[in-house]
Design a protein around this motif. Structure first.
Motif, mmCIF file in Angstrom:
data_model
loop_
_atom_site.group_PDB
_atom_site.id
_atom_site.type_symbol
_atom_site.label_atom_id
_atom_site.label_comp_id
_atom_site.label_asym_id
_atom_site.label_seq_id
_atom_site.Cartn_x
_atom_site.Cartn_y
_atom_site.Cartn_z
ATOM 1 N N THR A 265 -106.882 55.339 20.369
ATOM 2 C CA THR A 265 -107.323 55.328 18.985
ATOM 3 C C THR A 265 -106.497 56.359 18.207
ATOM 4 O O THR A 265 -105.790 57.187 18.787
ATOM 5 C CB THR A 265 -108.802 55.690 18.887
ATOM 6 O OG1 THR A 265 -108.968 57.055 19.329
ATOM 7 C CG2 THR A 265 -109.649 54.763 19.752
ATOM 8 N N ALA A 266 -106.605 56.320 16.882
ATOM 9 C CA ALA A 266 -105.893 57.300 16.068
ATOM 10 C C ALA A 266 -106.352 58.720 16.396
ATOM 11 O O ALA A 266 -105.544 59.651 16.443
ATOM 12 C CB ALA A 266 -106.114 57.004 14.581
ATOM 13 N N GLN A 267 -107.649 58.887 16.673
ATOM 14 C CA GLN A 267 -108.169 60.208 17.024
ATOM 15 C C GLN A 267 -107.603 60.683 18.355
ATOM 16 O O GLN A 267 -107.253 61.853 18.515
ATOM 17 C CB GLN A 267 -109.706 60.172 17.074
ATOM 18 C CG GLN A 267 -110.370 61.495 17.444
ATOM 19 C CD GLN A 267 -110.227 62.549 16.364
ATOM 20 O OE1 GLN A 267 -109.705 62.264 15.278
ATOM 21 N NE2 GLN A 267 -110.670 63.762 16.643
ATOM 22 N N GLU A 268 -107.490 59.771 19.307
ATOM 23 C CA GLU A 268 -106.920 60.143 20.604
ATOM 24 C C GLU A 268 -105.433 60.439 20.482
ATOM 25 O O GLU A 268 -104.911 61.328 21.162
ATOM 26 C CB GLU A 268 -107.168 59.026 21.615
ATOM 27 C CG GLU A 268 -108.622 58.919 22.042
ATOM 28 C CD GLU A 268 -108.903 57.640 22.827
ATOM 29 O OE1 GLU A 268 -109.867 57.648 23.613
ATOM 30 O OE2 GLU A 268 -108.169 56.646 22.650
ATOM 31 N N ALA A 269 -104.742 59.709 19.619
ATOM 32 C CA ALA A 269 -103.326 59.984 19.381
ATOM 33 C C ALA A 269 -103.158 61.376 18.795
ATOM 34 O O ALA A 269 -102.258 62.135 19.185
ATOM 35 C CB ALA A 269 -102.735 58.937 18.448
ATOM 36 N N ARG A 270 -104.024 61.732 17.850
ATOM 37 C CA ARG A 270 -103.972 63.075 17.270
ATOM 38 C C ARG A 270 -104.233 64.143 18.333
ATOM 39 O O ARG A 270 -103.538 65.164 18.399
ATOM 40 C CB ARG A 270 -105.003 63.164 16.141
ATOM 41 C CG ARG A 270 -104.915 64.433 15.297
ATOM 42 C CD ARG A 270 -105.654 65.625 15.882
ATOM 43 N NE ARG A 270 -107.012 65.301 16.242
ATOM 44 C CZ ARG A 270 -107.740 66.023 17.087
ATOM 45 N NH1 ARG A 270 -107.208 67.084 17.686
ATOM 46 N NH2 ARG A 270 -108.970 65.677 17.384
ATOM 47 N N ALA A 271 -105.234 63.897 19.193
ATOM 48 C CA ALA A 271 -105.571 64.869 20.220
ATOM 49 C C ALA A 271 -104.423 65.051 21.208
ATOM 50 O O ALA A 271 -104.114 66.179 21.628
ATOM 51 C CB ALA A 271 -106.845 64.443 20.960
ATOM 52 N N ALA A 272 -103.774 63.959 21.618
ATOM 53 C CA ALA A 272 -102.655 64.060 22.550
ATOM 54 C C ALA A 272 -101.479 64.784 21.904
ATOM 55 O O ALA A 272 -100.813 65.605 22.542
ATOM 56 C CB ALA A 272 -102.235 62.666 23.014
ATOM 57 N N LEU A 273 -101.207 64.486 20.635
ATOM 58 C CA LEU A 273 -100.134 65.184 19.924
ATOM 59 C C LEU A 273 -100.434 66.673 19.842
ATOM 60 O O LEU A 273 -99.554 67.520 20.061
ATOM 61 C CB LEU A 273 -99.975 64.588 18.521
ATOM 62 C CG LEU A 273 -98.914 65.236 17.626
ATOM 63 C CD1 LEU A 273 -97.526 65.057 18.225
ATOM 64 C CD2 LEU A 273 -98.971 64.647 16.221
ATOM 65 N N GLN A 274 -101.681 67.010 19.553
ATOM 66 C CA GLN A 274 -102.068 68.416 19.469
ATOM 67 C C GLN A 274 -101.919 69.106 20.818
ATOM 68 O O GLN A 274 -101.458 70.258 20.892
ATOM 69 C CB GLN A 274 -103.508 68.531 18.971
ATOM 70 C CG GLN A 274 -103.981 69.973 18.806
ATOM 71 C CD GLN A 274 -105.296 70.048 18.075
ATOM 72 O OE1 GLN A 274 -105.717 69.085 17.429
ATOM 73 N NE2 GLN A 274 -105.960 71.184 18.149
ATOM 74 N N MET A 275 -102.285 68.416 21.878
ATOM 75 C CA MET A 275 -102.154 68.989 23.216
ATOM 76 C C MET A 275 -100.701 69.312 23.531
ATOM 77 O O MET A 275 -100.377 70.393 24.039
ATOM 78 C CB MET A 275 -102.702 68.003 24.247
ATOM 79 C CG MET A 275 -102.561 68.451 25.689
ATOM 80 S SD MET A 275 -102.772 67.053 26.799
ATOM 81 C CE MET A 275 -101.291 66.106 26.447
ATOM 82 N N ILE A 276 -99.800 68.381 23.209
ATOM 83 C CA ILE A 276 -98.379 68.595 23.486
ATOM 84 C C ILE A 276 -97.845 69.743 22.630
ATOM 85 O O ILE A 276 -97.175 70.655 23.131
ATOM 86 C CB ILE A 276 -97.579 67.308 23.220
ATOM 87 C CG1 ILE A 276 -97.973 66.235 24.238
ATOM 88 C CG2 ILE A 276 -96.078 67.571 23.283
ATOM 89 C CD1 ILE A 276 -97.426 64.861 23.917
ATOM 90 N N LEU A 277 -98.152 69.733 21.342
ATOM 91 C CA LEU A 277 -97.580 70.717 20.432
ATOM 92 C C LEU A 277 -98.089 72.125 20.712
ATOM 93 O O LEU A 277 -97.339 73.101 20.594
ATOM 94 C CB LEU A 277 -97.888 70.325 18.979
ATOM 95 C CG LEU A 277 -97.129 69.113 18.437
ATOM 96 C CD1 LEU A 277 -97.603 68.775 17.035
ATOM 97 C CD2 LEU A 277 -95.629 69.354 18.470
#
Length: 461
Positions: A265-277
């Motif tokens: 989902t868009a929320q999960e995409a945001r969370a994964a991006l945040q985890m990487i960054l």
């Protein structure tokens, strides 16, 4: 690793204790000895007790690389990483593992084909700009290296970076590190506690990234964007920008890879991006600090890198420069100590352990163990080139951890360190300033005690 039947009451050989006195009582004097010199304490304990022993109230130290590999590959099942601080202080281990795997998939996709081409170009130009802005003056490297790393990673991951994002990312990453460094961490609900401040910063970062994801979702095309013009050609850990010679705001990036994941989902995409960054600031900053120390203090190292770049360019394959980065990570792994919580009754090295125990292992000690490495304390990049690696080094190199929870951005980290080394060596003359002290400080990340240096533009010939 073998799961233990709780009904099995067979006697197992006792696990030794790393204490300064006989018996299995952890004393204040032992804790003081460990805090004064953690690596010396653990090294002496390995010599005295073997590769597996207890210390502290519930800690089990593991120094055998094969056993450490078993723990890393078993993380998410028999072992857990504990509470997750990278995305709103989640506590569900299955949810954390799923998020981590999604981030790893996106990292691979974001470093492939045209996304890698555009991202590598943006990263290279960001590094070049930042190095130029800092050139010609003495610098405390540890103060500037994290920002160099996170801004370079942001440039790779996002075709357009909001102005407030670098500062939000730096604050969240530094406050999370403060929680890990705290000797007596206070609960998150305590006003003014490090954990409370860190959570507020994590949520502020999440808010900015949510806006980025929502804006991307409003654009047409796969992952919310229309691909930019230009093709792909050979390049660094990826490819070279297309005919335009540059990368534009509509070129594919890591966020595209996350948003085109059918399961996310868009929320999960945001969370994964945040985890990487969030992992691109403090830890890579420590790695870059040590890499700069090597470049500044080892005569001839920059010349060797410069010769390779002259032959292949910064968009080509750079095996020697990559070997320099790997050797720096071997001698100076930023995360020098790692832990896993035991989730199920099991055994480690034949010893029974169970919930309530915490396994501790050290990449720093594994990667300098004379039983595993030839000349372990020598800086020798050549060991990563044509030399055959002896089997005993298998599983003994884990600067990015391993298994399910291997660092989601490790490919990104290797790329940015390699590009930074190449640009520093070819475009600048690098040297230390004043008295430096490269004695490691053993906090949550490994950094030199004192490192001041400067880089001056190399005159064009």
């Amino acid at each position: 690793m073998t799961v233990v039947d709780p009904a099995d009451e067979r006697l197992d050989r006792p696990m030794p204790w790393a204490t300064g006195t006989s018996g299995a009582t952890w004393r204040p004097s032992d804790a003081h000895a460990y805090e004064r010199d953690p690596v010396g304490f653990l090294s002496a304990a390995v010599d005295r007790c073997g590769d597996t022993f207890r210390f502290g109230r519930n800690a089990v130290f593991v120094a055998d690389p094969d056993e450490v590999h078993t723990v890393l590959t078993g993380t998410g099942r028999a072992f857990r990483t504990g509470r997750d601080f990278l995305d709103g202080f989640r506590s569900n281990p299955d949810e954390i593992t799923a998020l981590w795997l999604r981030g790893r998939r996106a990292g691979r996709a974001g470093l492939a084909a045209r996304a890698a081409s555009a991202g590598a170009h943006r990263m290279r130009e960001r590094i070049r700009t930042d190095l130029a802005a800092l050139a010609g003056r003495p610098l405390d490297v540890a103060d500037h290296a994290p920002g160099l790393c996170s801004r370079a990673a942001l440039a790779h991951c996002l075709a357009t970076v909001p102005d407030e994002l670098p500062a939000r990312l730096a604050t969240a990453a530094e406050r999370l590190t403060g929680v890990l460094d705290a000797t007596l961490p206070l609960p998150v609900w305590v006003p003014g506690s490090a954990a409370r401040r860190a959570r507020a910063s994590v949520r502020a970062l999440a808010g900015v990234l949510t806006e980025v994801v929502e804006e991307r979702g409003r654009r047409p095309g796969p992952g919310g964007t229309e691909p930019g013009p230009g093709g792909a050609g050979p390049g660094p850990g990826g490819t070279e920008p297309g005919p335009g010679g540059g990368a534009g705001p509509d070129d594919p990036d890591l966020l595209d890879a996350l948003l085109t994941d059918a399961d996310a989902t868009a929320q999960e995409a945001r969370a994964a991006l945040q985890m990487i960054l969030t992992g691109t600031h403090v830890v890579p900053g420590a790695a870059l600090t040590w890499l700069m120390a090597e470049l500044a203090t080892r005569k001839g190292l920059s010349e060797s890198i410069r010769a390779e770049v002259a032959a292949h360019g910064t968009t080509g394959d750079l095996p020697y420069t990559t070997a320099v980065v790997k050797e720096s990570l071997r001698l100076h792994p930023p995360v020098w100590l790692m832990t896993r919580d035991v989730a199920l009754p099991t055994k480690i090295a034949g010893h029974p352990i169970g919930p309530g125990d915490q396994l501790v292992f050290s990449p720093y000690l594994l990667q300098r163990d004379p039983r595993r490495w030839d000349a372990p304390d020598r800086f020798r990049p050549e060991r990563w080139l044509n030399e055959p690696h002896p089997r005993r080094t298998r599983h003994a190199y884990i600067p990015f951890s391993g298994g399910t929870r291997i660092c989601a951005g490790y490919r990104l980290g290797l790329l940015q360190l390699t590009l930074t080394a190449a640009l520093l060596a070819t475009e600048y003359t690098v040297g230390p300033v004043g008295d430096i002290d490269l004695t490691p400080t053993y906090k949550s990340v490994l950094t030199p005690t004192t490192l001041r240096m400067r880089w001056d533009p190399t005159p064009t010939r």
